[in-house]
Design a protein around this motif. Structure first.
Motif, short mmCIF file in Angstrom:
data_model
loop_
_atom_site.label_atom_id
_atom_site.label_comp_id
_atom_site.label_asym_id
_atom_site.label_seq_id
_atom_site.Cartn_x
_atom_site.Cartn_y
_atom_site.Cartn_z
N HIS A 35 0.83 -1.20 0.00
CA HIS A 35 0.00 0.00 0.00
C HIS A 35 0.87 1.26 0.00
CE1 HIS A 35 1.06 -0.98 4.07
NE2 HIS A 35 0.67 0.19 4.50
N TYR A 224 -4.89 7.69 13.82
CA TYR A 224 -4.55 7.46 12.40
C TYR A 224 -5.63 7.97 11.46
CZ TYR A 224 -7.84 3.57 12.37
OH TYR A 224 -8.98 2.81 12.43
N PRO A 240 -3.35 6.17 5.95
CA PRO A 240 -2.47 6.00 7.12
C PRO A 240 -2.21 4.53 7.44
CG PRO A 240 -4.16 7.64 7.57
CD PRO A 240 -4.55 6.98 6.30
N GLU A 241 -3.27 3.71 7.35
CA GLU A 241 -3.13 2.29 7.67
C GLU A 241 -3.12 1.47 6.37
OE1 GLU A 241 -5.72 3.75 6.97
OE2 GLU A 241 -7.49 2.48 6.76
N THR A 242 -2.87 0.16 6.49
CA THR A 242 -3.07 -0.70 5.32
C THR A 242 -4.58 -0.78 5.09
OG1 THR A 242 -1.22 -2.02 6.14
CG2 THR A 242 -2.43 -2.89 4.27
N PRO A 243 -5.07 -0.26 3.97
CA PRO A 243 -6.52 -0.15 3.79
C PRO A 243 -7.11 -1.39 3.11
CG PRO A 243 -5.45 0.93 1.97
CD PRO A 243 -4.34 0.31 2.81
N ASN A 244 -8.40 -1.32 2.89
CA ASN A 244 -9.11 -2.35 2.13
C ASN A 244 -8.81 -2.11 0.65
OD1 ASN A 244 -11.00 -3.89 0.76
ND2 ASN A 244 -12.69 -3.43 2.17
#
Lengths: 358, 358
Positions: A35, A224, A240-244
């Motif tokens: 990502h 986040y 910010p995070e590993t998304p879908n």
């Protein structure tokens, strides 16, 4: 995929191209890539651009991804309210939005009307100190909409407040005037006919500025998924995070399919199908239109009182490979809710009506 | 699906059965059904049960689903900390966990060691008032693990604190003693080889009690994803929001596949593959093992210093349909990170090693 038609108001039947896009995503290793890679950034950018074009969202708005629309209720209160939010409550979901603000220890006030009733701008009586006005374009539990023309008047009445619109079960149908609102939220398992697990949060600079102001005051705006964090990654087409990633990819493709059809055609078809459904219900002895005020009747979630309990109707529809939504909570048996999303063609709706002639 | 092997530490190559399970989910209308239906509850229950069996999680623990592991950092601080959290920081992710607590206005303290170094229980110097000790089983950025035997000693040293373990990039490998920890979190796009967009949060009753205590004190513990809310829906195999149903379905199926293989075999294979990789690196003139202390070397994310810049190595691997992870952030060029997850067979790892003999 089965051929069953799920006219349920969310999750709902998949948009016809979704299985094809999922297969392509698997073929293209979309789920394995980083990502933080250029390949992901291109996917992210495509989805944002297609949605902005489809929904006619101006350049000064940002589009962020969350885990659900429920999450956005939480985040928009955290990021845009120091103390005072104001809510128009006319069903279970607008009520949960209000309760979210209370649970976050905000001083939330509301105007509440009976289940099945709607709001016009004139009805609102927000306190002078209101920072955020929370409107629900389409109350999924009751099938009641606030007309876009009424939403547009709220900004003139309360120019200092931010205005957020929950369009969970109506997007991409409503043609919002983005100069009259500051934020919109929706999820993808309804009007976009996608697997659940992705929320979309649209905000303008005023929302971002508000969140930064709260932050400088030492008020927690979350971590986040606060607006400064979403923005700092979003400007680089990242999260910010590993998304879908799969969901973001498919959403971009579905938005692209809708662009090919044309949003005007999708809106016109939605109205045609809604008219067919409401006319059928009006003329039926088994059903009765629930929402009295025609201007407040939802075009995307059609709710009717039913003489035959809704679970029994679904038993009748089952052999024909169709299902409709039951009433919400205590209305489960005595109401039906029929999703009228872009995934269903006029032909699909005509087939349903034929089978509802019980 | 392409045959490319993504030995990247997250997202990573899909577990081989994932495309099959996604296809079945589409065939079975898993994405269209209501998240309040019996059919969904059966899917949810199957996933929880399979994970509990696979990971040997006792009955007094609950298993909840979130949008990401990043979200769980946020939620566990909100729900389990009134004021004082304590963090073992040895890389980018354990640092972000610490920063999450600071952003939530908690009084977070830390012990921090150099990148590449690990922790034993003796190293911890948590203040007496610490409510939550945050450990990272596997620091993904540095390839450093805290041995489970050391994690187990922390509870004896700090019997009054809650202990949460971030196992994002190691699950299902670590064989935790759940009598020695109170909470575990992980995401699915690493060791479970799934599409990203789903986090798993495991908690015991002590965590739930703590969140309820904070709530009675009038402290905000969040909204739909606070522990009382997750529990009230979880006991009925539901979620507060419309969740990532496809992800929850596939996770249950992958956990089922892993149960058929046997967790002991998966753990043994992980160690065999890690040994192959570390031995190769040790004997290579191009690579050097990064983590000096053998007991702290990760079994699931193998990190090595590299003479040849990592992007160049990936160019060499590209025609062989393989990719490895680059170093994290400022170590991007000078390190490689090789994911050693259950998705990869011993044969896959041997093929990779063959191609890394540059």
């Amino acid at each position: 995929m089965s051929n069953k038609l799920y006219f349920t108001p969310g999750p709902s039947g998949l948009y016809p191209t979704v299985p094809f896009h999922i297969q392509n995503a698997l073929n293209e290793d979309v789920c394995a890539i980083s990502h933080r890679s250029k390949k992901y950034e291109a996917i992210h950018e495509n989805t944002v651009q297609n949605l902005k074009e489809l929904l006619n969202i101006p350049d000064n708005f940002h589009l962020f991804f969350t885990g659900s629309a429920t999450e956005v209720w939480d985040r928009v209160i955290e990021n845009c309210v120091e103390q005072h939010s104001y809510h128009c409550v006319n069903g279970s979901f607008s009520k949960r939005f209000y309760e979210t603000a209370k649970e976050l220890n905000k001083n939330a006030t509301k105007i509440e009307v009976e289940f099945g009733k709607g709001f016009n701008a004139d009805d609102l009586n927000a306190p002078i100190e209101t920072e955020l006005i929370c409107l629900t374009h389409n109350e999924t539990s009751a099938g009641v909409s606030m007309p876009v023309s009424e939403i547009n008047k709220v900004k003139d009445k309360y120019p200092n407040a931010l205005i957020v619109v929950d369009a969970v079960s109506s997007m991409p149908y409503p043609n919002f005037d983005y100069s009259k609102i500051d934020s919109v939220l929706f999820s993808v398992q309804k009007g976009f006919g996608m697997p659940a697990g992705l929320g979309v949060w649209i905000v303008n600079e005023r929302c971002i500025e508000k969140s930064k102001l709260l932050q400088t005051k030492g008020i927690s705006i979350g971590t986040y998924h606060n607006l400064p964090s979403l923005l700092s990654k979003g400007i680089n087409n990242q999260t910010p995070e590993t998304p879908n990633v799969l969901g973001i990819y498919v959403l971009g493709k579905v938005a692209g399919d809708m662009l090919s059809i044309g949003i005007d055609n999708i809106r016109k078809d939605t109205e045609t199908k809604a008219k067919l459904l409401y006319e059928f219900i009006q003329n039926s002895t088994n059903f009765e239109i629930f929402v009295n005020e025609p201007a407040h009747r939802s075009q995307t979630v059609i709710v009717a009182n039913t003489v035959i309990p809704s679970p029994q109707i679904n038993k009748i529809l089952e052999p024909h490979n169709m299902a409709i939504g039951t009433g919400y909570a205590k209305y489960k048996e005595q109401q039906v809710r029929i999703a009228n999303f872009p995934a269903f063609s006029i032909d699909d709706v005509e087939k349903l009506i034929e089978k509802l002639k019980l």
